[in-house]
Enzyme design. Structure first.
Site, PDB file in Angstrom:
ATOM      1  N   GLU A  30     -63.106  -4.766  23.000  1.00  0.00           N
ATOM      2  CA  GLU A  30     -64.234  -4.358  22.579  1.00  0.00           C
ATOM      3  C   GLU A  30     -64.813  -5.844  20.906  1.00  0.00           C
ATOM      4  OE1 GLU A  30     -62.373  -1.459  21.843  1.00  0.00           O
ATOM      5  OE2 GLU A  30     -62.548  -1.065  20.379  1.00  0.00           O
ATOM      6  N   GLU A  64     -67.419  -0.552  25.761  1.00  0.00           N
ATOM      7  CA  GLU A  64     -67.483  -1.447  24.885  1.00  0.00           C
ATOM      8  C   GLU A  64     -68.628  -1.640  24.358  1.00  0.00           C
ATOM      9  OE1 GLU A  64     -64.191  -1.652  24.484  1.00  0.00           O
ATOM     10  OE2 GLU A  64     -63.520  -1.193  26.939  1.00  0.00           O
TER      11      GLU A  64
HETATM   12  N1  BES Z   1     -60.164  -0.415  22.454  1.00  0.00           N
HETATM   13  C1  BES Z   1     -59.665  -0.280  23.779  1.00  0.00           C
HETATM   14  C2  BES Z   1     -58.622  -1.534  24.222  1.00  0.00           C
HETATM   15  C3  BES Z   1     -57.309  -1.123  24.056  1.00  0.00           C
HETATM   16  C4  BES Z   1     -56.775  -0.486  23.747  1.00  0.00           C
HETATM   17  C5  BES Z   1     -57.144  -1.967  23.036  1.00  0.00           C
HETATM   18  C6  BES Z   1     -55.649   0.121  23.641  1.00  0.00           C
HETATM   19  C7  BES Z   1     -55.665  -2.150  22.973  1.00  0.00           C
HETATM   20  C8  BES Z   1     -54.840  -0.794  23.292  1.00  0.00           C
HETATM   21  C9  BES Z   1     -60.818   0.081  24.468  1.00  0.00           C
HETATM   22  O1  BES Z   1     -62.260  -0.224  23.723  1.00  0.00           O
HETATM   23  C10 BES Z   1     -61.257   1.130  25.488  1.00  0.00           C
HETATM   24  O2  BES Z   1     -61.125   2.226  25.003  1.00  0.00           O
HETATM   25  N2  BES Z   1     -60.492   0.191  26.682  1.00  0.00           N
HETATM   26  C11 BES Z   1     -60.594   1.234  27.633  1.00  0.00           C
HETATM   27  C12 BES Z   1     -61.545   1.180  29.280  1.00  0.00           C
HETATM   28  C13 BES Z   1     -62.293   2.217  28.711  1.00  0.00           C
HETATM   29  C14 BES Z   1     -63.938   2.330  29.459  1.00  0.00           C
HETATM   30  C15 BES Z   1     -62.143   3.698  28.116  1.00  0.00           C
HETATM   31  C16 BES Z   1     -59.389   0.348  28.883  1.00  0.00           C
HETATM   32  O3  BES Z   1     -59.165  -0.294  28.300  1.00  0.00           O
HETATM   33  O4  BES Z   1     -58.385   1.338  29.959  1.00  0.00           O
HETATM   34 ZN    ZN Z   2     -62.787   2.036  23.895  1.00  0.00          ZN
END
Ligand code: BES
Ligand code: ZN
Length: 848
Positions: free
Chosen positions: A262, A296
């Site tokens: 995000e 996001e």
């Molecule tokens: N902030 C996370 C992405 C992230 C996670 C970056 C761990 C670095 C380390 C993002 O908002 C997120 O949660 N993404 C999920 C998908 C979401 C729909 C649950 C993902 O990447 O699996």
């Molecule tokens: Zn997230």
């Protein structure tokens, strides 16, 4: 290895008023110039210690004066500047090597695209910084690169200036006016295709929307764009939240550890969650894109404007944002299906984690590698916790409370306690007992005893509270429990939301003519396991109006039936009969498809004292054959009624496909020529990717002669579409055929496969590690193979390796034969030289 504790949290000693970054991107290296304005907050601190990983320092200046080695110390993970004044400007020039970065954290290359991933602690790999979320600053970023190779240069915020004056190089300056922590910083440079659109906010601001991708993929970005606009509107209507910059950019890249990120104004996505067209994407892909794009986007308020004080607060943003994306998907699609899917996911991932040695509260107390704490517990159980708050407060008070939260904490880095304060403030509810959900681990159980005497029905509830991983006892939980009482005609006598807070609870209901039937934990109002004996599941399946309980009863009846088969008993004819009743119901088709699904292997496994997969498989196969042969004609009729060859992407067509494919799967248990032919025809004629992938999977698993032909056809058609090739690898890695492990090993040499691309590793090795039959084979070959891969991949990308290691979480609960085999492999992995802290943390917890 160093363990970090929540109880050791101290406020930052310095603040950073502004950050000015310049990136000189070159093929072999990137030079970063970072100008920061510091102010000392804690007078007792003489030195400034910045986080820095593998720092190659070129120059260092304080207030424009270059300083030498006598004024700073470089250690493993830090740069310390000695004897700094109360406020000053620090300028750091350092060099990094993005093309060599295979961990995919910090600045790296995905194919020919420069991109970043900084959450949680990647920014320190780019430049020295106070790389913690409670240091928020205003960022200005200039990106300079070769004009022809990298025509698109992006960073956070609004585009401020273009610099065209450096002959073959050009530059762009971006200014992000909103204070943010370093983990939200992003940069992208590449020769990218894009689609554009715009959105006008409720208060009339026009926002430019762009989605960037590899050249040639532009036509696959429209579904993502549509989803983005849906999410923007939903957040205005449901939470009163508008977007706050002139531009919203999304970039799709192929090499990405997670699903999406995000970053403020510049989301970076795994291309799997952006690109879709009817020829290459399944229905599940379309749904996934809609929810991840929304997730996001929603972070802009729940995560970016209001962020986490420290990483122990991760569920503050992730649990809340998952809850928001679940509600969004429920509003835009079928809410009953959405709720069941969310609960299924929770039980399959989070309940398993909660019963394993890596169990932890949604707010953990310590970690070795923060990357390991982006877990199903923090995310999915975290979302259930927010959902309970929503239930306790009610829609109206919940909205008041989120308004207070946004009002009070905008621009700050806060804690879960701050969030709970806002929830209490708006509603007057005392949530102190509820807080246990944040600090305790394990899945609570609730034992149900009923009594009926002289018209009075008594409900006795006993909480069974799990112990911690180290065997410590925990306190009772506090939660809303939605129930109803049904009369003998199945009519609702009453429904209400009880509060369970003590170890023992008693509720009485008088004036009843006969003993009512209890419908409990409706809508799955709390993330618990209900234990109740003597339930008439077929009655609930037939009569309960609550769509979740109807499903729940069908599942529980399935579990009871399968377990009796596992005990050597005959198939319960009442189950067969009630299944037939379900076939006739006139319901939403996707919902009906869920009702017809037998309990998963994972569900049954979780109930075994000592896990053993074979008896589960055998029982499932036996029951499937019985159902398929009893209802063959009915099932074939349903199939024909709902089969379409064209592939419309709308809820009606998707519903037809999910029901029809469920029916086909049931029929496939018969393994007859007739069904093989039907499946083969579906593969050949259908225009829907879901239909074709499911047909391929069935053909492979019923060992049809046609399966090799179909697989080669699929391969040849799609070998240039990596997203589709992920599906191909997954089908082969999940296969039940003899020799699957040899095929998986051979596929590693396929020209399409690449060990550096996380999606490919997940779909070949990751899927194999979830293939119960072959991964857990009693010759130990499956374990040895995955252990080897963990060792190799750990050197490339530790985050991917520790993800694979998760497959061994079953260790403590599995039967002795498999346990001994696993132990040998895990000991081999953990004694590997230079094992990453990510993989070390997971494996050491499993072995303990
Ligand atoms: N902030 C996370 C992405 C992230 C996670 C970056 C761990 C670095 C380390 C993002 O908002 C997120 O949660 N993404 C999920 C998908 C979401 C729909 C649950 C993902 O990447 O699996
Ligand atoms: Zn997230």
């Amino acid at each position: 290895m160093k363990e970090i504790y929540l109880r050791d949290y101290v406020k930052p000693a310095f603040s950073i008023e502004s950050v000015n970054l310049t990136f000189e991107l070159e093929e072999e290296q990137t030079d970063v110039t970072n100008v920061m304005k510091f102010t000392k907050l804690d007078e007792t601190q003489k030195h400034l210690r910045l986080d820095a990983m593998d720092l190659e320092l070129l120059k260092l200046y304080i207030n424009d004066l270059e300083i030498d080695e006598s004024r700073y110390i470089i250690e493993n993970e830090s740069l310390t500047v000695l004897n700094v004044p109360a406020s000053f400007t620090l300028k750091v020039v350092n060099r990094i090597y993005p093309h060599k970065n295979s961990e995919l954290e910090g600045l790296y290359k995905s194919g020919s695209i420069f991109c970043t991933q900084n959450e949680p602690e990647g920014f320190r790999r780019i430049t020295p910084y106070l790389d913690r979320p409670d240091v928020m600053s205003v960022f200005t970023t200039t990106v300079v690169a070769n004009r022809e190779k990298y025509p698109v240069l992006l960073s956070n915020g609004n585009k401020a200036q273009c610099h065209d004056s450096f002959d073959e190089r050009h530059g762009v300056t971006w200014v992000d006016p909103h204070k943010k922590p370093s983990y939200l910083f992003a940069l992208v440079a590449g020769d990218l295709g894009s689609i554009s659109d715009e959105y006008t906010t409720a208060s009339g601001e026009r926002i430019e929307l762009n989605i960037y991708c590899d050249l040639g993929n532009e036509s696959k970005c429209y579904h993502a764009m549509k989803s983005l606009k849906e999410a923007m509107l939903w957040d205005e209507e449901k939470y009163g939240r508008e977007y706050d910059l002139e531009i919203y950019n999304i970039v799709a890249v192929d090499s990405f550890n997670m699903g999406a990120m995000e970053n403020k104004g510049l989301n970076i996505f795994n291309s799997a969650y952006v690109l879709a067209d009817t020829d290459t994407a399944s229905d599940a892909n379309y749904m996934g894109i809609q929810s991840v794009i929304a997730h996001e986007y929603f972070h802009n308020w729940t995560g970016n404007r209001i962020t986490c004080r420290d990483w122990f607060q991760l569920t503050l943003k992730e649990g809340l944002t998952v809850f928001r994306d679940q509600c969004f998907s429920a509003d835009l699609n079928s809410s009953e299906v959405q709720r069941i899917e969310d609960v299924k996911g929770l039980r399959e991932r989070q309940f398993v984690e909660d019963a394993s040695p890596t169990a932890h509260p949604i707010q953990p107390k310590s970690y070795i590698s923060m990357n390991n704490f982006y877990t199903s517990t923090v995310y999915e159980k975290g979302a259930e916790v927010i959902r309970m708050i929503h239930t306790l407060l009610g829609e109206e008070n919940y909205r008041k409370a989120t308004d207070i939260y946004f009002e009070e904490f905008d621009g700050q880095a806060v804690t879960t306690d701050d969030f709970l304060w806002a929830m209490s403030e708006a509603s007057g509810l005392d949530l102190s007992a509820f807080k246990n959900w944040y600090h305790q681990s394990g899945t609570p159980k609730l034992k149900v005893d009923e009594n009926f005497e002289k018209g009075v029905y008594t409900l006795n509830l006993t909480q069974i509270v799990p112990t911690t991983v180290d065997g410590k006892t925990q306190n009772p939980f506090y939660y809303p429990l939605k129930i109803a009482l049904l009369d003998d005609q199945g009519k609702e006598i009453l429904h209400e939301t009880l509060i369970v807070s003590k170890m023992q609870e008693e509720f009485t209901y008088g004036g009843l003519k006969a003993k009512p039937t209890l419908s409990i934990n409706r809508d799955f109002s709390a993330p618990i396991v209900v234990e109740q004996e003597g339930v008439d599941f077929s009655f609930l399946m037939k009569h309960d109006k609550n769509s979740f309980i109807k499903y729940e009863a069908a599942q529980a009846f399935g579990v009871e039936t399968l377990e009796s088969i596992m005990n050597g008993e005959d198939i319960n004819p009442a189950f067969i009969e009630s299944f037939g009743h379900l076939l006739d119901l006139d319901l939403d088709l996707s919902y009906k498809a869920l009702l017809l699904e037998l309990p998963s292997v994972s569900t049954l496994m979780q109930r075994q004292e000592k896990v053993d997969f074979e008896p589960i498989y055998e029982a499932k196969e036996k029951l499937s054959i019985a159902l398929a042969s009893t209802y063959k004609e009915k099932l074939l009729k349903l199939y024909t009624a709902h089969h379409e060859v064209h592939a419309a992407i709308n809820s009606i067509s998707m519903g037809k496909r999910s029901l029809k494919n469920r029916v086909l799967r049931i029929l496939s248990a018969l393994e007859t020529e007739e069904i093989a032919l039907l499946t083969q025809t579906q593969y050949k004629s259908s225009k829907s990717m879901s239909d074709r992938v499911i047909a391929l999977d069935i053909l492979e698993n019923i060992h049809s002669n046609f399966s090799q032909v179909a697989l080669s056809d699929f391969y040849n058609k799609y070998k240039d579409e990596t997203l589709v090739m992920n599906k191909y690898f997954s089908i082969l890695a999940a296969s039940n055929r003899v020799g699957t492990i040899d095929r998986v090993q051979a596929l590693q040499n396929d020209p399409v496969y690449d060990e550096k691309v996380p999606n490919l590793v997940r779909s070949l090795i990751g899927v194999f590690a979830r293939n119960y039959k072959h991964f857990h084979s009693k010759d130990g070959h499956g374990y040895a193979f995955v252990a080897d891969k963990i060792i190799t991949i750990d050197k490339i990308n530790p985050q991917m390796a520790s993800g694979l290691a998760g497959a061994f979480k079953i260790y403590s609960r599995i039967n002795e034969t498999n346990k001994t085999l696993i132990e040998k492999e895990l000991k081999r992995v953990i004694s590997t030289q230079d094992l990453s802290k990510n993989t070390f943390e997971i494996i050491s917890k499993i072995l303990k």
